[in-house]
Motif scaffolding. Structure first.
Motif, PDB file in Angstrom:
ATOM      1  N   ARG A 221      -6.965   9.064  -3.948  1.00 21.38           N
ATOM      2  CA  ARG A 221      -6.041   9.277  -3.230  1.00 21.38           C
ATOM      3  C   ARG A 221      -6.723   9.110  -1.694  1.00 21.38           C
ATOM      4  O   ARG A 221      -7.819   9.561  -1.478  1.00 21.38           O
TER       5      ARG A 221
ATOM      6  N   THR B 262      -2.118   4.937  -6.310  1.00 20.13           N
ATOM      7  CA  THR B 262      -1.232   6.164  -7.180  1.00 20.13           C
ATOM      8  C   THR B 262      -1.032   5.760  -8.362  1.00 20.13           C
ATOM      9  O   THR B 262      -0.800   6.314  -9.311  1.00 20.13           O
ATOM     10  N   GLY B 263      -0.595   4.201  -8.449  1.00 16.04           N
ATOM     11  CA  GLY B 263      -0.232   3.678  -9.784  1.00 16.04           C
ATOM     12  C   GLY B 263      -1.278   3.585 -10.814  1.00 16.04           C
ATOM     13  O   GLY B 263      -1.008   3.432 -12.094  1.00 16.04           O
ATOM     14  N   HIS B 264      -2.407   3.223 -10.216  1.00 17.68           N
ATOM     15  CA  HIS B 264      -3.531   2.771 -11.357  1.00 17.68           C
ATOM     16  C   HIS B 264      -4.833   3.446 -11.384  1.00 17.68           C
ATOM     17  O   HIS B 264      -5.705   3.230 -12.377  1.00 17.68           O
TER      18      HIS B 264
ATOM     19  N   ASP C  36      -4.509 -10.263  -4.412  1.00 23.30           N
ATOM     20  CA  ASP C  36      -3.444  -9.370  -4.995  1.00 23.30           C
ATOM     21  C   ASP C  36      -3.561  -9.237  -6.422  1.00 23.30           C
ATOM     22  O   ASP C  36      -3.317  -7.784  -6.911  1.00 23.30           O
TER      23      ASP C  36
ATOM     24  N   ARG D 231       5.042  -8.710   1.424  1.00 19.98           N
ATOM     25  CA  ARG D 231       5.926  -9.188   0.247  1.00 19.98           C
ATOM     26  C   ARG D 231       6.684 -10.482   0.342  1.00 19.98           C
ATOM     27  O   ARG D 231       6.719 -11.133  -0.568  1.00 19.98           O
TER      28      ARG D 231
ATOM     29  N   GLU E  52      -1.443   2.131  -1.257  1.00 22.37           N
ATOM     30  CA  GLU E  52      -1.281   3.556  -1.558  1.00 22.37           C
ATOM     31  C   GLU E  52      -0.117   3.339  -3.032  1.00 22.37           C
ATOM     32  O   GLU E  52      -0.637   4.087  -3.915  1.00 22.37           O
ATOM     33  N   ARG E  53       0.210   2.246  -3.241  1.00 17.30           N
ATOM     34  CA  ARG E  53       1.109   1.945  -4.580  1.00 17.30           C
ATOM     35  C   ARG E  53       0.190   1.536  -5.684  1.00 17.30           C
ATOM     36  O   ARG E  53       0.350   2.455  -6.564  1.00 17.30           O
ATOM     37  N   ILE E  54      -1.143   1.029  -5.291  1.00 20.89           N
ATOM     38  CA  ILE E  54      -1.903   0.676  -6.393  1.00 20.89           C
ATOM     39  C   ILE E  54      -2.771   1.804  -6.610  1.00 20.89           C
ATOM     40  O   ILE E  54      -3.219   2.108  -7.794  1.00 20.89           O
TER      41      ILE E  54
ATOM     42  N   GLU F 167       0.981   0.384   2.556  1.00 17.94           N
ATOM     43  CA  GLU F 167       1.727   0.452   1.471  1.00 17.94           C
ATOM     44  C   GLU F 167       1.139   0.122   0.144  1.00 17.94           C
ATOM     45  O   GLU F 167       1.411   0.819  -0.951  1.00 17.94           O
ATOM     46  N   ALA F 168       0.589  -1.060   0.067  1.00 18.47           N
ATOM     47  CA  ALA F 168       0.285  -1.693  -1.253  1.00 18.47           C
ATOM     48  C   ALA F 168      -1.083  -0.934  -1.637  1.00 18.47           C
ATOM     49  O   ALA F 168      -0.987  -0.634  -2.753  1.00 18.47           O
TER      50      ALA F 168
ATOM     51  N   ASP G 139       3.777  -4.411   5.502  1.00 20.05           N
ATOM     52  CA  ASP G 139       3.967  -4.378   4.150  1.00 20.05           C
ATOM     53  C   ASP G 139       5.338  -5.418   3.870  1.00 20.05           C
ATOM     54  O   ASP G 139       5.153  -6.178   2.754  1.00 20.05           O
TER      55      ASP G 139
END
Length: 421
Positions: free
Chosen positions: A350, A344-346, A281, A314, A340-342, A337-338, A310
């Motif tokens: 998509r 989208t954020g980095h 991770d 966590r 998608e978070r990564i 979800e992880a 998820d």
């Protein structure tokens, strides 16, 4: 007189190599209080489960169902008291418990994974759960060691239970139950769906991250693609090169012994099959940033990934597990979800398509496990001992149970880049 706080290590499993299996040969140190608490918690959990738990020298407990036969309760509870679920797996490796239907028992436990331990004790996870060793961090150097631990065991070992394609990931079947002779076609179906999703055709510049033993690269080259495929396993690279050459595609496929972070260039398509689970991770952002960097404009990425819920990710991401200790050092399953978070954020990547097929992995693992069991004598002949065979059987059954319970899933993802306006 005050009772001692810990019991001395006890010799166990006669005939087992103490250098190869130090934590199986010797029982762990655990205070009597800790062992007693573990026994009380485990007994309470088992009484509420649809299992029949037979404790040697005691009464059966549980609501009825698959048999969990605990042959050495003292050792069983002591190991769990010392190291939780790692101890549970080690106790199986040591032969202290068994099950005629191992997958059935483990599926029940996976079904109740979130509530086996009381919530009041779950909050104390940081105290009792072992932490992942720093040596397993997936730096470029650490990744080589972690991958080698598993994939450089022996090409001959994997060939004993895989099918002729040597594909070590979930197949896609037409129906259930599956049979072993259907595996090659089912593996090709899985590969072709990934190549189709990535748009691999004549002239495509394809990057594969995680070579395996070369089957995907061969299928892509047969479509006319030019393939660069990277692996950290020296044994896999050697055999993949042989298989690619024998298939007649040595001029179209380059197999590199390389970390994904070292790859350069532009690629029209990128495919990676069940490799993100080995990234760790801490490096998921680097992994997806690397995919973004390597993808040519208009390109497509097709990934196959094993995922977990998820909330469980966590809760347990820093916990050291039996799988990490014995099977996949440094590994961790992502959640949907992880990812998608990564991304989208980095990155500009998509997810544009997602196909789930966890039941197919359960069938794939069943076929592997049955073939591994049938060929026990050949496993022995390769130099792997009885503890290794119990370890590998537990790993395959444990994984199958995860998919049968729905705790684990596998999915194919299509990622494309969100281009700037």
């Amino acid at each position: 007189m005050t009772a001692p706080t810990s019991a001395p290590p006890a010799e166990h499993t006669p005939g087992t190599d103490p250098e190869r299996w130090p934590d199986i040969v010797a029982l762990p140190r655990a205070s009597r209080a800790r062992t007693a608490v573990a026994e009380r918690v485990v007994r309470h959990a088992l009484r509420r489960l649809p299992l029949r738990v037979r404790l040697a020298g005691g009464d059966d407990i549980g609501l009825g169902g698959p048999l969990l036969d605990v042959r050495d309760p003292d050792a069983f509870f002591r190991r769990i008291g010392a190291s939780g679920l790692i101890g549970f797996g080690e106790s199986y490796m040591a032969g202290e418990w068994d099950a005629p239907d191992l997958v059935g028992v483990l599926t029940v436990l996976a079904d109740h994974a979130a509530d086996l331990v009381p919530r009041s004790l779950q909050r104390l996870r940081g105290i009792w759960a072992p932490r992942r060793p720093a040596a397993q961090l997936n730096t470029p150097e650490g990744s080589r060691d972690n991958i080698s631990h598993h994939y450089d065991l022996s090409n001959e070992l994997f060939a004993l239970f895989l099918d002729e394609t040597l594909s070590y990931s979930s197949a896609v079947f037409r129906g259930f139950p599956a049979e072993h002779d259907l595996l090659p076609a089912a593996q090709h179906r899985k590969i072709d769906r990934l190549l189709d999703a990535a748009g691999v055709t004549e002239g495509t510049r394809l990057l594969e991250i995680g070579t395996g033993w070369g089957e995907l690269a061969i299928r892509a080259a047969a479509r006319g693609a030019r393939v660069v495929t990277v692996t950290l396993s020296a044994e896999q690279r050697e055999l993949a090169r042989v298989r690619i050459r024998e298939a007649g595609y040595a001029d179209r496929v380059e197999v590199r012994l390389s970390d994904y972070r070292q790859v350069t260039g532009d690629h029209d398509a990128i495919v990676s099959v069940e490799m993100v689970e080995a990234v760790g991770d801490e490096f998921w952002p680097v992994y997806f940033e690397t995919l973004d960097r390597l993808l040519a404009p208009g390109g497509r990425i097709a990934l196959q990934a094993i995922t977990m819920p998820d909330d469980r990710l966590r809760a347990s991401r820093s916990t050291y597990t039996w799988i990490q200790k014995y099977i996949f050092p440094g590994g961790l399953l992502p959640s949907t979800e992880a990812v998608e978070r990564i991304t989208t954020g980095h990155t500009r990547l998509r997810t544009t398509r997602r196909v789930r097929f966890g039941a197919h992995y359960a069938e794939t693992l069943r076929l592997w496990r049955e073939r591994f069991t049938e060929r026990a004598a050949e496993v022995d002949a390769l130099g792997f001992d009885a503890v290794f065979r119990r370890m590998w059987t537990f790993y395959l059954a444990y994984s199958e149970a995860g998919f049968r319970s729905g705790y684990l899933d596998v999915q194919q993802l299509l990622l494309t880049r969100e281009e700037s306006a």
